[in-house]
Write an enzyme that holds these catalytic residues in place. Structure first.
Site, mmCIF file in Angstrom:
data_model
loop_
_atom_site.group_PDB
_atom_site.id
_atom_site.type_symbol
_atom_site.label_atom_id
_atom_site.label_comp_id
_atom_site.label_asym_id
_atom_site.label_seq_id
_atom_site.Cartn_x
_atom_site.Cartn_y
_atom_site.Cartn_z
ATOM 1 N N LYS A 108 71.960 72.201 64.808
ATOM 2 C CA LYS A 108 71.679 70.978 64.544
ATOM 3 C C LYS A 108 70.597 70.175 65.418
ATOM 4 O O LYS A 108 70.040 69.325 65.148
ATOM 5 C CB LYS A 108 72.957 70.170 64.477
ATOM 6 N N ASP A 109 70.286 70.906 66.504
ATOM 7 C CA ASP A 109 69.128 70.077 67.274
ATOM 8 C C ASP A 109 68.230 71.194 68.053
ATOM 9 O O ASP A 109 67.853 71.297 69.131
ATOM 10 C CB ASP A 109 69.931 69.260 68.648
ATOM 11 N N LEU A 110 67.726 72.058 67.278
ATOM 12 C CA LEU A 110 66.707 73.103 67.836
ATOM 13 C C LEU A 110 65.531 72.265 68.037
ATOM 14 O O LEU A 110 64.932 71.703 66.985
ATOM 15 C CB LEU A 110 66.677 74.293 66.668
ATOM 16 N N ASN A 114 64.926 72.603 73.995
ATOM 17 C CA ASN A 114 66.392 73.349 74.146
ATOM 18 C C ASN A 114 66.163 74.803 74.221
ATOM 19 O O ASN A 114 67.357 75.405 73.842
ATOM 20 C CB ASN A 114 67.248 72.620 73.001
ATOM 21 N N THR A 145 66.859 65.279 66.844
ATOM 22 C CA THR A 145 65.464 64.977 67.220
ATOM 23 C C THR A 145 64.529 64.884 66.030
ATOM 24 O O THR A 145 64.152 65.908 65.462
ATOM 25 C CB THR A 145 64.894 65.816 68.175
#
Length: 257
Positions: A108-110, A114, A145
């Site tokens: 969900k936040d690649l 990260n 993001t």
């Protein structure tokens, strides 16, 4: 969250804890425990490893993680790595995300910050599972993001693995801006149903694009060989036609020799 570097038995480790102003917050502690529970189920060479959860007297509850000597993907790309290195990074990233999805986990936040690239060997280490969801503990859309978020995330909908595939399309375009256009275009479809069914299908599309130049080269060689064979066959047929029309002249030449 805050990240602290520490040592234990001559080994560097990372402690991930809540921001100082949130120490003691039940919500922050719950998020850390949730992230730790997800990380504790993972064992993959391209995903950061956790060693436990502890309550530190100075920084409060924290996750103990491997220290990764390297830099974020966006910083690494500034060094202008070769295509071979870029391709390896893409495949390692896809391998890590495919593993997550097989475990029923959505990151969900690649995003490039990260994704760490190790100094030794230049390999991928996927980090930061603070927004991740697992089937065992599904949550609402905690955050993302915006630059790399899927349309459904930006609309406040609960994302699934297809949201990760959308984000992978954006990241792959940053890694290799002039390749894999058709593969990434499918990743970036607004309708999740129009994207790849899974990361394995995306990986196959990427590798098919890499094999295309070799396939074209082989085809060109085969066509060249076929052209030479047809030309030889035509010349042979022409010689036979001349011989059949006037065989005596051929015999006379032979007699003169």
């Amino acid at each position: 969250s805050c990240i602290y570097k520490t040592t234990y038995k001559c080994k560097f480790l990372i402690l991930k804890a809540a921001n100082p102003e949130n120490i003691g917050s039940q919500a922050s502690a719950a998020l850390l425990r949730r992230e730790y529970q997800i990380l504790s189920e993972l064992d993959h060479p391209f995903i950061i490893r956790t060693w436990g959860l502890r309550n530190d007297p100075q920084i409060g509850e924290c996750i103990i993680l491997d220290y990764v000597d390297g830099m974020s993907l966006d910083k690494f790309l500034e060094l202008k790595p070769t295509h071979k290195v870029r391709l390896r990074i893409i495949n390692e990233l896809l391998d890590a995300v495919a593993y997550l999805h097989a475990k029923q986990i959505v990151h969900k936040d690649l995003k490039p910050s990260n994704i760490l690239i190790t100094t030794n060997g230049e390999h991928v280490k996927l980090i930061d599972f603070g927004f991740s969801d697992a089937d065992s503990q599904m949550a609402n859309n905690l955050g993302c993001t915006n630059r790399y978020a899927s349309p459904e995330q930006l609309n406040g909908e609960t994302p699934d693995y297809r949201s990760d595939i959308f984000t992978l399309g954006k990241i792959i375009r940053e890694i290799e801006p002039h390749r894999y256009f058709f593969a990434t275009r499918r990743c970036l479809k607004v309708n999740p149903e129009s994207r790849y069914l899974d990361v394995v299908s995306l990986t196959k599309a990427i590798n098919l694009r890499n094999r295309l130049p070799y396939a074209l080269l082989i085809l060109a060689i085969l066509l060249t060989g076929l052209g030479i064979w047809i030309s030889t066959l035509i010349n042979h047929t022409s010689d036979c036609a001349v011989l059949n029309k006037n065989p005596e002249s051929v015999f006379k030449i032979i007699e003169q020799r």
